[in-house]
Design a protein around this motif. Structure first.
Motif: not given
Length: 377
Positions: A60-61, A41-47
């Protein structure tokens, strides 16, 4: 642990830092554990942050696979029944989008331009105004075969003028060329971990508008594994990928993102620009010529014409460079023998100077006469 450092001048995977490599050495974990889903979830927000998207509007998916999987996902998932895709085609990677449409049996318009020219926006608008069945407009940001930079902001403005969805392949520009999805009129963009993020191969992602993803729930389901809405819905409900993620690659992405934020968007682009300039200086010194005019180039890929000399042998030049820690890559333009040098990855201009010394040695080793090779004494 000492890891040999290679300088990859191919268009991905990119040279990575040792800290990104070592970040994959972690205790075994089931990807259904909460700590792993929190990390995703943190990665998706950063992307989303990298392209300056609003978290409530864009998401981001994540998918397992190389960059092409994201092209596949967007094209097969976001086309309503009975509608068409307009593909703006001026290179090998936009041609790949045409091939994906053909394989799925999607209706599409293949609007072709030369590999060395920008799209004619008047022609684009003429088609959009005439063909009311078009629902998606698709373009490639950085045509990786030649390094041509397409005017996505202007194309997106035309797509939105006709209330159409705009998809941009940013696989080879994301996290390098600064992108702002709102200012650039982008509804969906995409990339993979091993390029601009300088992480490891195996994870790709689509960044797009939540409302358009949710609207696609009623569109034809053309793929089970590669359906954007199904993957999005599973993330929303569980925080997990529908199917098993590439666990170690995900850890490398987390580390790569930390390093991205530490370097900063502007500084990172300045570094890529230094590498790009060093490449141009090197090819000018050796007398090579570019496949497309420099003013059309993105600042990431330099496509170089192979010398018109019977002694030229790309494989031998490649192998000579490879044995000395440098990787070069053949071209992808029909009818033109070329090779590419790319300004991506964890490299700087200081890595380019010794490369050109090796490249010159390789060319001289072929026994080519300098005048025929176009090289300067």
């Amino acid at each position: 642990m000492e890891i040999k450092r290679n300088i990859l001048l191919n268009p991905g995977p990119a040279t990575t830092t040792d800290t990104v490599k070592m970040s994959q050495v972690v205790p075994d974990i089931c990807p259904r554990e909460k700590e792993f889903t929190v990390m995703m979830e943190e990665i998706r927000r950063d992307l989303v942050r990298i392209v300056h998207g609003e978290q409530g509007e864009y998401t981001a998916v994540l998918f397992c696979g190389s960059g092409t999987i994201s092209m596949d996902v967007c094209l097969n998932s976001l086309l309503p029944c009975g509608k068409k895709v307009l593909v703006i085609n001026n290179g090998a990677y936009s041609q790949r989008a045409v091939e994906i449409c053909a394989y799925y049996g999607l209706e599409y318009v293949d609007l072709q331009f030369r590999y060395d020219e920008l799209p004619d926006l008047e022609r684009v608008e003429a088609i959009l105004s005439e063909d009311k069945d078009i629902a998606l407009v698709y373009a490639t940001h950085n045509e990786t075969g030649t390094g041509l930079l397409n005017p996505v902001r202007e194309i997106g403005a035309l797509a939105h003028k006709y209330q159409l969805t705009f998809i941009v392949d940013t696989t080879s520009s994301y996290a390098m060329i600064p992108i702002d999805v709102k200012k650039d009129n982008i509804d969906f963009c995409m990339a993979s971990a091993q390029k601009g993020l300088m992480a490891m191969t195996g994870l790709s992602f689509v960044i797009g508008r939540k409302d358009l993803i949710e609207a696609s729930a009623d569109y034809p389901k053309r793929s089970y594994y590669c359906n954007l809405y199904l993957q999005y819905k599973y993330f929303q409900r569980t925080g997990e990928m529908h199917f098993t993620p590439p666990v170690q690659t995900v850890y490398s992405v987390r580390q790569a993102l930390k390093e991205y934020w530490k370097e900063g968007e502007s500084a990172k682009w300045e570094r890529h620009t230094r590498v790009f300039e060093a490449i141009h200086n090197g090819i000018r010194k050796l007398g090579f010529t570019c496949l497309i005019p420099r003013e059309l180039q993105s600042g990431l890929v330099v496509a170089i014409r192979c010398p018109d000399d019977p002694k030229w042998n790309f494989e031998k030049v490649h192998d000579y460079c490879y044995e000395r820690g440098f990787t070069i890559y053949p071209g992808k333009v029909d009818g033109n023998d070329s090779f590419r040098l790319c300004a991506l990855g964890a490299i700087d201009s200081d890595d380019i100077f010794p490369f050109f010394e090796v490249l010159e040695e390789a060319v001289r080793g072929l026994g080519m006469e300098l005048t025929k090779a176009g090289l300067q004494r």
